[in-house]
Design a protein around this motif. Sequence first.
Motif, PDB file in Angstrom:
ATOM      1  N   VAL A   1      44.112  36.627  -8.902  1.00  0.00           N
ATOM      2  CA  VAL A   1      44.505  35.737  -7.805  1.00  0.00           C
ATOM      3  C   VAL A   1      45.331  34.570  -8.340  1.00  0.00           C
TER       4      VAL A   1
ATOM      5  N   LYS B   1      42.060  44.780  -2.184  1.00  0.00           N
ATOM      6  CA  LYS B   1      42.215  43.616  -1.295  1.00  0.00           C
ATOM      7  C   LYS B   1      42.956  44.029  -0.027  1.00  0.00           C
TER       8      LYS B   1
ATOM      9  N   GLU C   1      34.116  26.138  -0.519  1.00  0.00           N
ATOM     10  CA  GLU C   1      33.687  27.536  -0.617  1.00  0.00           C
ATOM     11  C   GLU C   1      32.185  27.706  -0.652  1.00  0.00           C
TER      12      GLU C   1
ATOM     13  N   ILE D   1      37.238  34.698   2.395  1.00  0.00           N
ATOM     14  CA  ILE D   1      38.217  34.751   1.302  1.00  0.00           C
ATOM     15  C   ILE D   1      38.250  36.166   0.749  1.00  0.00           C
ATOM     16  N   GLU D   2      37.071  36.718   0.540  1.00  0.00           N
ATOM     17  CA  GLU D   2      37.015  38.066  -0.032  1.00  0.00           C
ATOM     18  C   GLU D   2      35.627  38.647   0.147  1.00  0.00           C
TER      19      GLU D   2
ATOM     20  N   LEU E   1      43.799  28.911   2.290  1.00  0.00           N
ATOM     21  CA  LEU E   1      42.739  28.399   3.168  1.00  0.00           C
ATOM     22  C   LEU E   1      42.229  27.076   2.632  1.00  0.00           C
TER      23      LEU E   1
ATOM     24  N   GLU F   1      48.931  35.916   0.841  1.00  0.00           N
ATOM     25  CA  GLU F   1      48.205  35.331   1.971  1.00  0.00           C
ATOM     26  C   GLU F   1      48.286  33.824   2.044  1.00  0.00           C
ATOM     27  N   GLU F   2      47.959  33.347   3.229  1.00  0.00           N
ATOM     28  CA  GLU F   2      47.910  31.920   3.514  1.00  0.00           C
ATOM     29  C   GLU F   2      46.848  31.252   2.677  1.00  0.00           C
TER      30      GLU F   2
ATOM     31  N   LYS G   1      33.374  27.639 -10.454  1.00  0.00           N
ATOM     32  CA  LYS G   1      34.150  28.619 -11.223  1.00  0.00           C
ATOM     33  C   LYS G   1      34.966  28.006 -12.348  1.00  0.00           C
TER      34      LYS G   1
ATOM     35  N   LYS H   1      47.586  38.012  -4.482  1.00  0.00           N
ATOM     36  CA  LYS H   1      46.413  38.719  -4.994  1.00  0.00           C
ATOM     37  C   LYS H   1      46.765  40.138  -5.388  1.00  0.00           C
TER      38      LYS H   1
HETATM   39  P1  AMP Z   1      38.940  35.965  -5.724  1.00  0.00           P
HETATM   40  O1  AMP Z   1      39.345  36.623  -7.013  1.00  0.00           O
HETATM   41  O2  AMP Z   1      39.373  36.681  -4.494  1.00  0.00           O
HETATM   42  O3  AMP Z   1      37.490  35.565  -5.777  1.00  0.00           O
HETATM   43  O4  AMP Z   1      39.693  34.559  -5.654  1.00  0.00           O
HETATM   44  C1  AMP Z   1      39.493  33.624  -6.659  1.00  0.00           C
HETATM   45  C2  AMP Z   1      39.485  32.256  -6.082  1.00  0.00           C
HETATM   46  O5  AMP Z   1      40.765  31.936  -5.566  1.00  0.00           O
HETATM   47  C3  AMP Z   1      38.556  32.084  -4.890  1.00  0.00           C
HETATM   48  O6  AMP Z   1      37.238  31.873  -5.275  1.00  0.00           O
HETATM   49  C4  AMP Z   1      39.173  30.880  -4.219  1.00  0.00           C
HETATM   50  O7  AMP Z   1      38.772  29.710  -4.893  1.00  0.00           O
HETATM   51  C5  AMP Z   1      40.638  31.092  -4.464  1.00  0.00           C
HETATM   52  N1  AMP Z   1      41.264  31.699  -3.288  1.00  0.00           N
HETATM   53  C6  AMP Z   1      41.410  33.021  -3.035  1.00  0.00           C
HETATM   54  N2  AMP Z   1      42.038  33.221  -1.869  1.00  0.00           N
HETATM   55  C7  AMP Z   1      42.305  32.010  -1.353  1.00  0.00           C
HETATM   56  C8  AMP Z   1      42.952  31.541  -0.161  1.00  0.00           C
HETATM   57  N3  AMP Z   1      43.473  32.379   0.728  1.00  0.00           N
HETATM   58  N4  AMP Z   1      43.014  30.218   0.028  1.00  0.00           N
HETATM   59  C9  AMP Z   1      42.509  29.352  -0.874  1.00  0.00           C
HETATM   60  N5  AMP Z   1      41.911  29.714  -2.009  1.00  0.00           N
HETATM   61  C10 AMP Z   1      41.808  31.025  -2.258  1.00  0.00           C
END
Ligand code: AMP
Length: 426
Positions: free
Chosen positions: A159, A107, A198, A288-289, A194, A191-192, A220, A149
């Motif tokens: 996360v 990340k 999605e 987001i990623e 958001l 991180e901030e 999810k 994260k």
């Molecule tokens: P990831 O493992 O990076 O897919 O993150 C899992 C889930 O966490 C994402 O699908 C988002 O729903 C939530 N998420 C991750 N980063 C953020 C963020 N900066 N702001 C809000 N929700 C987030």
Amino acid sequence: MNILIIGSGGREHAFAMQISKSKLCTELFILPGNAGTASLGKNIPIDPTNFPIIGKFCLDNTIELIVVGPEDPLVKGMRNFFMADNQLKRIAFVGPDETGAQMEGSKDWSKTFMQKYGIPTAAYKTFTKENLKDGISYLENHSLPIVLKADGLAAGKGVLICETKEQAIKELQLMIQEQKFGSASDKVVVEEFLKGIELSVFVLTDGKNYLVLPSAKDYKRIGEGDTGLNTGGMGAISPVPFADEAFLNKVEERIIKPTIAGLQAEGINYIGFIFIGLMNDKGEPNVIEYNSRMGDPETEVVLPRIKNDFAEMMLAAATGKLNEIKLDIDPRTATTIMLVSQGYPEAYEKGKKMEGLELASDSILFHAGTKFNEQGDLVSNGGRVLAVTSLGNSIEEALAISKKNAALIQFENKYYRTDIGYEFMG
Ligand code: AMP
Ligand code: GLY
């Protein structure tokens, strides 16, 4: 040509279904595959990260094209292994190398990349045990909620969204000092949060040309109305109603083009899928990623809408010829409902006999976690068991077919969500 798919989930069953229809496909192998892929090709019981054995298998079976489904072999350098061998490097290979897979594997790497190339994403800072103290003061001054994260791969669990500063500080300490997610959390991105809604955008690139595949939204959480624990994904829809031309143009200009250009500028010859997880905040996209693969269960709604010869597309991606492919997309809506084992994403039982699949003929069934037991019966073999995909002229129409068939397919302790796509229905 003989083609090899790496992986064993619903995503790989969808790849297998598309590739088995191709005029280019002579023999299809899925490594390791599942009970669904067994009817489309030959399952090969080898560990997907055992590259030397896979390499030998490829030479023995004159494989000419490899498509990698999951991130693990990519992050562990499967492409690098193949490209370092004089014989194996001749095989067309869809999947980025170890450096490209850092898009998903780290990340911190992907945030640094986004910042360097001006790609919109949440503000962040990275902490390790060396600067943990600074991390704690950073959290004390951070707005709420705070997103933490784990830097590395943590099976989708890395996360944390913290509602209070105390919780964030405690979790940061647990991640860094107690290795809450093993070595994956030696580094933590703070991180901030958001706001917004999605969606997932998928790009296939040959390193210079790219195709934007249909967008999708996955659901999810385990519970109806997006409640309860996070899972790998309980269902998906494609297309996503708010991802209209204007929004997707912004995504292409602000995110996709700078991402491809950034990878080139870094000297990364990225060949494969880029999965961009986006947040739409009142029409403005933020990343987001990134993932270095297709999503699951998004693939189970994206691929059924692609009418092109999929093996031809994969070969074009692997050989720098994606500019020769013009996407042909089914305008209908696809929905998928994931049938899971009761208890998932926590403890659940496997080995439950499955029946009634033949009754669901107006849906496409993608096996996610299934196998044949010693008696030859089809049984559940995972948390996520089967994706029930349907096409229709609207989300309502497609979902009604998936729901009808989700009810007809039987196995003990089956659970599924009935509200996939709910926020877009009248
Ligand atoms: P990831 O493992 O990076 O897919 O993150 C899992 C889930 O966490 C994402 O699908 C988002 O729903 C939530 N998420 C991750 N980063 C953020 C963020 N900066 N702001 C809000 N929700 C987030
Ligand atoms: N469905 C989300 C993922 O594949 O990561």
